[in-house]
Write a protein that holds these residues in place. Sequence first.
Motif, mmCIF file in Angstrom:
data_model
loop_
_atom_site.group_PDB
_atom_site.id
_atom_site.type_symbol
_atom_site.label_atom_id
_atom_site.label_comp_id
_atom_site.label_asym_id
_atom_site.label_seq_id
_atom_site.Cartn_x
_atom_site.Cartn_y
_atom_site.Cartn_z
ATOM 1 N N UNK A 20 0.822 -1.229 0.000
ATOM 2 C CA UNK A 20 0.000 0.000 0.000
ATOM 3 C C UNK A 20 0.843 1.261 0.000
ATOM 4 N N UNK A 21 2.145 1.107 0.167
ATOM 5 C CA UNK A 21 3.013 2.285 0.148
ATOM 6 C C UNK A 21 3.873 2.358 -1.107
ATOM 7 N N UNK A 22 3.678 1.411 -2.017
ATOM 8 C CA UNK A 22 4.462 1.430 -3.254
ATOM 9 C C UNK A 22 5.886 0.951 -3.067
ATOM 10 N N UNK A 23 6.149 0.229 -1.974
ATOM 11 C CA UNK A 23 7.518 -0.206 -1.698
ATOM 12 C C UNK A 23 7.753 -1.669 -2.035
ATOM 13 N N UNK B 83 3.802 6.337 8.511
ATOM 14 C CA UNK B 83 2.823 7.429 8.563
ATOM 15 C C UNK B 83 1.806 7.201 7.454
ATOM 16 N N UNK B 84 1.023 6.165 7.621
ATOM 17 C CA UNK B 84 0.086 5.805 6.562
ATOM 18 C C UNK B 84 -1.023 6.843 6.442
ATOM 19 N N UNK B 85 -1.421 7.092 5.219
ATOM 20 C CA UNK B 85 -2.614 7.906 4.941
ATOM 21 C C UNK B 85 -3.842 7.068 5.340
ATOM 22 N N UNK B 86 -4.896 7.710 5.818
ATOM 23 C CA UNK B 86 -6.091 6.941 6.187
ATOM 24 C C UNK B 86 -6.602 6.028 5.077
ATOM 25 N N UNK B 87 -6.376 6.415 3.825
ATOM 26 C CA UNK B 87 -6.811 5.546 2.733
ATOM 27 C C UNK B 87 -5.974 4.263 2.715
ATOM 28 N N UNK B 88 -4.689 4.406 2.946
ATOM 29 C CA UNK B 88 -3.826 3.212 3.003
ATOM 30 C C UNK B 88 -4.211 2.331 4.194
ATOM 31 N N UNK B 89 -4.441 2.988 5.337
ATOM 32 C CA UNK B 89 -4.884 2.254 6.533
ATOM 33 C C UNK B 89 -6.140 1.447 6.219
ATOM 34 N N UNK B 90 -7.060 2.097 5.522
ATOM 35 C CA UNK B 90 -8.352 1.462 5.249
ATOM 36 C C UNK B 90 -8.209 0.288 4.284
ATOM 37 N N UNK B 91 -7.369 0.441 3.270
ATOM 38 C CA UNK B 91 -7.141 -0.679 2.351
ATOM 39 C C UNK B 91 -6.555 -1.871 3.112
ATOM 40 N N UNK B 102 -2.540 -3.347 -8.599
ATOM 41 C CA UNK B 102 -3.390 -2.187 -8.930
ATOM 42 C C UNK B 102 -3.468 -1.201 -7.773
ATOM 43 N N UNK B 103 -2.993 -1.622 -6.596
ATOM 44 C CA UNK B 103 -3.279 -0.905 -5.358
ATOM 45 C C UNK B 103 -2.769 0.539 -5.317
ATOM 46 N N UNK B 104 -1.528 0.812 -5.694
ATOM 47 C CA UNK B 104 -1.098 2.207 -5.640
ATOM 48 C C UNK B 104 -2.011 3.134 -6.460
ATOM 49 N N UNK B 105 -2.316 2.734 -7.680
ATOM 50 C CA UNK B 105 -3.189 3.562 -8.519
ATOM 51 C C UNK B 105 -4.584 3.662 -7.936
ATOM 52 N N UNK B 106 -5.050 2.555 -7.384
ATOM 53 C CA UNK B 106 -6.392 2.530 -6.800
ATOM 54 C C UNK B 106 -6.458 3.486 -5.604
ATOM 55 N N UNK B 107 -5.442 3.459 -4.768
ATOM 56 C CA UNK B 107 -5.426 4.341 -3.594
ATOM 57 C C UNK B 107 -5.375 5.805 -4.024
ATOM 58 N N UNK B 108 -4.546 6.103 -5.014
ATOM 59 C CA UNK B 108 -4.446 7.497 -5.473
ATOM 60 C C UNK B 108 -5.792 7.960 -6.039
#
Lengths: 781, 172, 283
Positions: A20-23, B83-91, B102-108
């Motif tokens: 989720x962080x692109x790492x 320091x996760x963004x709430x969207x990352x936390x939620x995913x 697909x996740x990075x693009x989906x989160x953005x």
Amino acid sequence: MAFTTMVGAKIKRREDPRLITGRATYVDDVHLVGGLHAAFVRSPYAHAKIVSVDFKEAKAKPGVFAAYSAADLKAAGFEGSMPTAAELPGLQKPMHPPLALNEARFVGEAVAIVIANDPYAARDAAEAVVVTYEELPVVIDMEKAAEGGPFVHSEIGTNVAYEMPMKLGEVDEAFANADLVVKQRIVNQRVVPCPMEVRTMLANWEPGPAQLTLWASTQIPHLLRTNVAMMLGLNETKVRVIAPEVGGGFGAKLQFYAEEFLVCWAAMQLGRPVKYIETRSECFQNMTHGRDQVQYVELAAKKDGTVLGLRMKIFSNLGAYNYMLTPAIATFTPMMAPGCYKIPALESHLIGVFTNTVATDAYRGAGRPEATFLIERMMDLLAAELQMDPVDVRRKNFIAESEFPYPIVTGLTYDSGNYEASLAKVLEVSDYAGLRAKQAELRKEGRYLGIGLSTYVEVCGMGPSAAMPAPGWDSATIRVEPTGSVTVMTGVSPHGQGQETTFAQIVADDLGVPIDSINIIHGDTDKVQYGVGTFGSRGTAVGGAALKLAIRTIQEKAIKIAAHQWEANPDDLEYKDGKITVKGDPSKSLTTAEAGFIAFRGINLPAGLEPGLDATRRFEPPNFVYPFGAHICVVEVDARTGEVKIVKYVAVDDCGPIINPLIVEGQIHGGLAQGIAQALFEEAVYDESGQLTSGSFMDYAIPHAEQLLSFETDHTATPTDVNPLGIKGVGEAGTIGSTPAVVNAVMDALAPFGVKHIDMPLRPEKLWAAMQPKKNGQVHA
Amino acid sequence: MPQIEIDVNGAHHSVPVEPRLLLVHLLRDKLELTGTHVGCDTSSCGACTVLLNGESVKSCTMFAVQADGSAVITIEGIGASDALHPMQEAFWKMHGLQCGYCTPGMIVSAVDLLRRNPDPSDDEIRAGIEGNLCRCTGYENIIRAVRSAAAALRNDESRHSVAELLPVGGSN
Amino acid sequence: MIPTKFEYAKPSSLDEAFALLAEHGPDAKLLAGGHSLIPMMKLRLAEPEMLIDLAGIPGLTGITVRDGRVSIGAMTKHATLAASEELRQHAPVLFEAANALGDPQVRNRGTIGGALANGDPGCDYAAVMLALDATFTVAGKGGTREEAASSFMVGMFETTLSPEEVLVGVSFAAAPASAYVKYAHPASGYPLVGAAVVLSMNGDAISEARVGVTGVGDHAFRAGSVEKALAGVRPSDRTALEGACAGSAAGVDVRSEPAAGAGYRSAMCDVYVSRAVLAATRG
């Protein structure tokens, strides 16, 4: 601190922080010093003689290092064929050269490889290669191909790769005694797997240690290593395959692709790393496709709905070459055709056919979705014929809970099941009776609601070695490190299935170690003992079972160590709540970490016990596992346009006890989406000249979020005794169960129009056409 | 070769680029921000989605030269693991990903959706991510994740607004 | 995925752009949002040698409503149209088309001028412009000219725009009773049928209708016979409405593709036109 159980809990995935962080590191994220990039020249024709390949202009382009055709491979001493693992009696195995030699046999087949210092230069150079072709006759339709020429491989003089006849039970008698015989031709159309990450690969040859490393987006790193070594004539220990993060596979990366061989070969020629990242267009043309069968089915039954026998003639479109498992996939279809039902007699004639298309191979379900679709459609057709409720026809023929293990007529033995329980649950959760009432009400308003049922059983947890084209076992190593951390190496190769989490849950519970101190390693043949890989819903059912065996070995040794400290008899000790204690006396305990340290330190060990606390175990499954379930799909069909809206989807699945509900539910969701998409949207179409007309996401519809709905999921949990976890696989179940539920629902909606069967995908145009008033002016009730 | 000035995740870059270089390749290959992925060649899949001056765009359908003078936020700039963004936390919490490609693009895209609509219905979420394909999840848990992140963000507007993601002067 | 090499220029005025167009002739292409052109270039179906980016030219963006007339700069993004309260009020047909087009990321980059100048037979706006009876403003070296939407679209990827001209804006009379409905291709999202309707009402009956259709033929067209038949129809009378919308694609060479054959597409054209009429009366 109280012991908390991890197994069964909704644990957030440990894989996710990097993703989720692109790492996370996928193959294309690996950058090596001096790396070169490959591009391919591909055949624009489905069947053509390659007259000449001219690299003159291409090699003059800036940044170009090399360009090779099949002739160059030959000149360098390579004349091999890509392998197939499938073994069937009488199977035709035409040569499959990694670069088309003399002839190209499908659109997209690699004809030449060009290598340059960056991907842009490589593409430019590939465009400048001049290939002269002479077109040859093309055969696309599998039924026509089976009849005779033109031949895909003229040297074998037939397009029939194999035939698999079987006749089991008293088939002729069953059909003679039947009150009715339901017949249907069913097309299970060709689909494209479409993982979001395409085929990606990077090969590095280090001349010093003479070591080849291949980073590949694969489901089978070890099998790939073995095959690469054999093809290149290298000592297997000189080849390392790394499957880093893999962006989905769905069966299509259970493969050894020609391109994977070629980047390795080119890296060795040039002494430089060679990377190849295909485009999505290339992926559509070259990654193996799935399904693609034409089935002629006859079902014999009595008036009360009892099924007496099943007859099938099945054509399987193999494409142009036998890839890894190409011929084997369809063999699952007749084997599993009886489904959840007691069918005493079965006759099948399966014919594998070559055509000028890319090969088919494993795709989520691989041969079993075709079986389930076949039998679930036939059960609905039988119900319609007898004017019975589809529920009742199924109940009439179900294998009862008390009858397991149940040997079906094709020779497989279902391990455990309770089909009635999952059916009862789906009927209750969906309010089936209420849905039927609503359907009747809406029909009066000219609205067409359809309710579709599918009760499925599938075979997975691949599988007993004796029943597999590759080894069926898998492996696990556990090492308790001096500080009490635990390293696990699994032979399976997860790529989204979440075993870094579920395996850690199992270890945490059984060895009583904090989940954060457990590291799950996979996908690197230099780190991990040989394993078979992730496919056929086997990751946990086989790989997890091996892990469980390794845990037991660790526990046995730790108990011996504890017993020695306490001068006790090991038989009086047990693991309880993650610690070693004396049975019935919780006052004394030793942790796995403590036992591990004693084992590391090498003192205070029982006489004759080796230092160290680690174990490698392999699990050879005595049988497959057979998950099952019942799905109900409710659709509304717009009578003016034929558009289908799924208004409700309820899935009740049974994969045995659940290790992580979050992950199991996620697998079901994804499976449902793919199964629904086959029913409604997806279809790989080759035109008569062999061009793939559905070769991009602009033409080929994998579902968008707006095309799906929120699924309702539930489960029953029937354990198996096939493996020590008692679990069954869940990766493919959703796909297998959903496709017939959707089609049955749409056919149910169209019943007032006299429609019995329409082949997938159920494009609105087909439904609209079926709903048009009949020519004789008859109006539908 | 044209020289472009570009802010990426708050860091300024002055880079020479061949005109045909796609923005996604600048980010991945030259700036080594490999969290942004490529999933197709027809602008269909959205795996390459980044924020350009605060708005979601497909970085495979833009030349790097077109981004001259712009501020780009990639998944790496949305939030790091400490320091996760709430969207990352939620995913993460809702299991909104499997293979993760697909996740990075989906989160953005989801972050951009909440910028336009802080309280979307499920249907609006589905429409909001229609430019992003996922082959693993059936979208079910992605919808749940976006809904959950929206609630979290509404309850704590001080943190993680999109404006906060933008470097000073990056907004237009 | 990788386009051929080209030169790139970003003029800061239209005059500079005209000079570049004159210099490079047919080898040059104008770049607006790039969401039609760049995908073509990546597949090497378009290989311009010179790309002239219009993004640096001031004055080509924005929505203006004055004296009942709406004017829109060619470089205005779909997303701007899709979020415009003014458009929602004065031309819901365009507002709806902007929202139905592409996906959020595409809307954040693509422009109305780029979409129209491309002449794509599946351009959502093309139907809308016809229904609005819009006027296109085209700038060239010698000055600007105005052209009716109806004559601008000539054929598949073909417009009357000469290689040395730039589409700078569109304008049309406000049309509050209007709607766009679309039957989207399941994969591409392009319209299999896109129907745009602008109505004038006399009480609950239609006094005048303009119907634009896209996605069906090789370019967008006005469904003239339907327009005539709709005059006087009360949309609440479904039988009359459907009768009036029948044959909406008559005389058109209807496209056929796997997702929709010609016969089906023609039938769906009737259905979606009637749905657009109903949507336009919801007011």
